[in-house]
Design a protein around this motif. Structure first.
Motif, PDB file in Angstrom:
ATOM      1  N   ASP A   1      31.249  91.768 -11.151  1.00 46.45           N
ATOM      2  CA  ASP A   1      30.779  92.073 -11.677  1.00 46.45           C
ATOM      3  C   ASP A   1      29.851  90.737 -12.061  1.00 46.45           C
ATOM      4  OD1 ASP A   1      31.896  94.760 -12.563  1.00 46.45           O
ATOM      5  OD2 ASP A   1      33.547  93.837 -14.529  1.00 46.45           O
ATOM      6  N   TRP A   2      30.415  89.601 -12.116  1.00 47.88           N
ATOM      7  CA  TRP A   2      29.967  88.705 -12.029  1.00 47.88           C
ATOM      8  C   TRP A   2      28.561  87.975 -11.143  1.00 47.88           C
ATOM      9  CZ3 TRP A   2      29.296  84.413  -8.454  1.00 47.88           C
ATOM     10  CH2 TRP A   2      28.584  83.232  -8.956  1.00 47.88           C
ATOM     11  N   MET A   3      29.208  88.769  -9.497  1.00 49.78           N
ATOM     12  CA  MET A   3      28.052  88.610  -8.503  1.00 49.78           C
ATOM     13  C   MET A   3      27.155  89.975  -9.560  1.00 49.78           C
ATOM     14  SD  MET A   3      28.151  86.952  -6.167  1.00 49.78           S
ATOM     15  CE  MET A   3      27.278  88.292  -4.908  1.00 49.78           C
ATOM     16  N   ALA A   4      27.827  90.853  -9.659  1.00 47.81           N
ATOM     17  CA  ALA A   4      25.695  92.254 -10.813  1.00 47.81           C
ATOM     18  C   ALA A   4      24.960  91.458 -11.230  1.00 47.81           C
ATOM     19  CB  ALA A   4      26.888  93.018 -10.199  1.00 47.81           C
ATOM     20  N   ARG A   5      25.644  90.446 -12.183  1.00 45.38           N
ATOM     21  CA  ARG A   5      25.133  89.908 -13.530  1.00 45.38           C
ATOM     22  C   ARG A   5      24.325  88.750 -12.959  1.00 45.38           C
ATOM     23  NH1 ARG A   5      30.012  90.126 -15.685  1.00 45.38           N
ATOM     24  NH2 ARG A   5      29.803  87.189 -15.729  1.00 45.38           N
ATOM     25  N   GLU A   6      24.772  87.781 -12.207  1.00 43.81           N
ATOM     26  CA  GLU A   6      25.072  86.598 -11.378  1.00 43.81           C
ATOM     27  C   GLU A   6      22.698  86.842  -9.993  1.00 43.81           C
ATOM     28  OE1 GLU A   6      24.579  84.155 -13.562  1.00 43.81           O
ATOM     29  OE2 GLU A   6      25.477  85.246 -15.113  1.00 43.81           O
ATOM     30  N   HIS A   7      23.653  87.793  -9.438  1.00 47.22           N
ATOM     31  CA  HIS A   7      23.145  87.674  -8.351  1.00 47.22           C
ATOM     32  C   HIS A   7      22.618  89.207  -7.589  1.00 47.22           C
ATOM     33  CE1 HIS A   7      23.714  83.803  -7.444  1.00 47.22           C
ATOM     34  NE2 HIS A   7      24.851  83.637  -7.998  1.00 47.22           N
ATOM     35  N   PRO A   8      21.711  89.541  -8.568  1.00 47.77           N
ATOM     36  CA  PRO A   8      22.296  91.226  -8.595  1.00 47.77           C
ATOM     37  C   PRO A   8      21.564  91.339  -7.020  1.00 47.77           C
ATOM     38  CG  PRO A   8      20.347  90.853 -10.211  1.00 47.77           C
ATOM     39  CD  PRO A   8      21.612  89.112 -10.202  1.00 47.77           C
ATOM     40  N   SER A   9      20.454  90.444  -7.084  1.00 44.47           N
ATOM     41  CA  SER A   9      19.422  90.989  -5.484  1.00 44.47           C
ATOM     42  C   SER A   9      20.363  90.779  -3.960  1.00 44.47           C
ATOM     43  CB  SER A   9      18.131  89.886  -5.738  1.00 44.47           C
ATOM     44  OG  SER A   9      18.607  88.824  -5.473  1.00 44.47           O
ATOM     45  N   VAL A  10      21.621  90.353  -4.063  1.00 39.82           N
ATOM     46  CA  VAL A  10      22.458  90.236  -3.141  1.00 39.82           C
ATOM     47  C   VAL A  10      23.229  90.419  -2.790  1.00 39.82           C
ATOM     48  CG1 VAL A  10      24.648  88.662  -2.511  1.00 39.82           C
ATOM     49  CG2 VAL A  10      22.509  87.380  -3.271  1.00 39.82           C
ATOM     50  N   GLN A  11      22.932  91.346  -1.439  1.00 40.27           N
ATOM     51  CA  GLN A  11      23.492  92.707  -0.739  1.00 40.27           C
ATOM     52  C   GLN A  11      25.111  92.976  -0.871  1.00 40.27           C
ATOM     53  OE1 GLN A  11      22.416  94.421   3.163  1.00 40.27           O
ATOM     54  NE2 GLN A  11      23.113  95.971   2.919  1.00 40.27           N
ATOM     55  N   LEU A  12      25.897  93.299  -1.606  1.00 44.56           N
ATOM     56  CA  LEU A  12      27.204  93.584  -1.187  1.00 44.56           C
ATOM     57  C   LEU A  12      27.704  94.842  -1.932  1.00 44.56           C
ATOM     58  CD1 LEU A  12      29.511  91.544  -1.521  1.00 44.56           C
ATOM     59  CD2 LEU A  12      29.406  92.077  -4.482  1.00 44.56           C
ATOM     60  N   ASP A  13      29.077  94.664  -0.553  1.00 50.70           N
ATOM     61  CA  ASP A  13      29.595  95.811  -0.795  1.00 50.70           C
ATOM     62  C   ASP A  13      30.467  95.815  -1.812  1.00 50.70           C
ATOM     63  OD1 ASP A  13      31.106  98.864  -0.594  1.00 50.70           O
ATOM     64  OD2 ASP A  13      31.179  98.825   1.395  1.00 50.70           O
ATOM     65  N   ARG A  14      31.129  96.397  -3.437  1.00 50.46           N
ATOM     66  CA  ARG A  14      31.572  96.097  -4.443  1.00 50.46           C
ATOM     67  C   ARG A  14      32.260  97.122  -4.929  1.00 50.46           C
ATOM     68  NH1 ARG A  14      31.241  95.644 -10.247  1.00 50.46           N
ATOM     69  NH2 ARG A  14      32.469  97.141 -11.284  1.00 50.46           N
ATOM     70  N   ASP A  15      32.459  98.461  -3.824  1.00 45.96           N
ATOM     71  CA  ASP A  15      33.266  99.473  -3.548  1.00 45.96           C
ATOM     72  C   ASP A  15      34.732  98.866  -2.205  1.00 45.96           C
ATOM     73  OD1 ASP A  15      32.812 101.396  -5.681  1.00 45.96           O
ATOM     74  OD2 ASP A  15      31.452 102.610  -4.485  1.00 45.96           O
ATOM     75  N   ALA A  16      33.815  98.444  -1.544  1.00 40.69           N
ATOM     76  CA  ALA A  16      34.790  97.485  -0.463  1.00 40.69           C
ATOM     77  C   ALA A  16      35.684  97.021  -1.056  1.00 40.69           C
ATOM     78  CB  ALA A  16      34.056  97.247   0.587  1.00 40.69           C
ATOM     79  N   VAL A  17      35.181  95.237  -1.848  1.00 41.67           N
ATOM     80  CA  VAL A  17      35.513  94.483  -2.581  1.00 41.67           C
ATOM     81  C   VAL A  17      36.762  95.641  -3.219  1.00 41.67           C
ATOM     82  CG1 VAL A  17      35.634  92.264  -3.904  1.00 41.67           C
ATOM     83  CG2 VAL A  17      33.653  92.957  -2.122  1.00 41.67           C
ATOM     84  N   LEU A  18      36.213  95.923  -3.687  1.00 35.66           N
ATOM     85  CA  LEU A  18      37.415  96.938  -5.167  1.00 35.66           C
ATOM     86  C   LEU A  18      38.370  97.454  -3.977  1.00 35.66           C
ATOM     87  CD1 LEU A  18      35.265  97.795  -7.900  1.00 35.66           C
ATOM     88  CD2 LEU A  18      36.716  95.608  -8.167  1.00 35.66           C
ATOM     89  N   PHE A  19      38.812  98.187  -3.394  1.00 36.94           N
ATOM     90  CA  PHE A  19      39.164  98.682  -2.467  1.00 36.94           C
ATOM     91  C   PHE A  19      40.455  97.485  -1.927  1.00 36.94           C
ATOM     92  CE2 PHE A  19      41.186 100.504   1.701  1.00 36.94           C
ATOM     93  CZ  PHE A  19      41.991 102.137   0.651  1.00 36.94           C
TER      94      PHE A  19
END
Length: 200
Positions: free
Chosen positions: A55-73
């Motif tokens: 959530d912090w990454m999405a707020r602070e670094h929305p342009s950084v490519q990140l697989d959110r679902d993979a991190v959570l899984f």
């Protein structure tokens, strides 16, 4: 009077501070594996912290490519190999890492997601991505543990992705980890409330 199964309690009790539930697929898998309740509680704590990190990454670094679902899984399953090596729930050991990856692959989980079971403790390997590093950070900071080498590596990778200096990235990340660490006692108490072994 009926008693609630400890594994089901670990999977569904809100906790204090409140912890998000595991993904349905993971909760089902833990039930199918007859997982120790303490493992389920631990996975919930780490998964909840991973949510805070992404959530912090999405707020602070929305342009950084990140697989959110993979991190959570990855956070929700990183220690699943401890179902095969339960002694590692309360003692040291790394046999659960490869075992967890193999278990997930055998259950039809794609290698891109199964990898976290074996990479969460080996963040120094070449090619380790931001997703792997976030799972590793979550697996430490949930209990308030700070690992400078790991945090420095994450900050360096993040700075590469943003084009900012490592120092610019470190300060807000450090603030985030400090804030997350303030709830560590509650998460530790939640985990400790569940038995290491299955109660029959």
């Amino acid at each position: 009077m009926t008693t609630v199964d400890p594994l089901q309690r670990a999977l569904h009790d809100p906790g204090h501070p409140p912890l998000r539930p595991l993904p349905d697929q993971v909760a089902w898998l833990l039930g199918d594996l007859d997982a120790p309740p303490r493992l389920a509680a631990h996975l919930r704590a780490v998964h909840d912290v991973a949510h805070q990190l992404v959530d912090w990454m999405a707020r602070e670094h929305p342009s950084v490519q990140l697989d959110r679902d993979a991190v959570l899984f990855g956070a929700a399953t990183h220690d699943i190999g401890k179902t095969a090596h339960p002694a590692e729930l309360s003692g040291p050991g790394s046999a659960h890492e490869a075992a967890g990856r193999e278990l997930l692959l055998a259950r039809g989980i794609v290698p891109e997601l199964a990898r976290f079971a074996s990479t969460h403790a080996t963040w120094t390997r070449p090619g380790t991505g931001l997703e792997d590093l976030l799972v590793s950070v979550a697996d430490k900071i949930w209990k308030g543990k700070r690992v400078q080498e790991l945090e420095d590596l994450f900050v360096a990778r993040l700075a590469e992705a943003t084009g900012r200096t490592a120092w610019e990235e470190f300060l807000p990340f450090d603030d985030l980890l400090t804030a997350i660490g303030q709830d560590a006692d509650g998460r530790l108490a939640f985990q400790a409330a569940y038995p290491v072994g299955r109660v029959r």
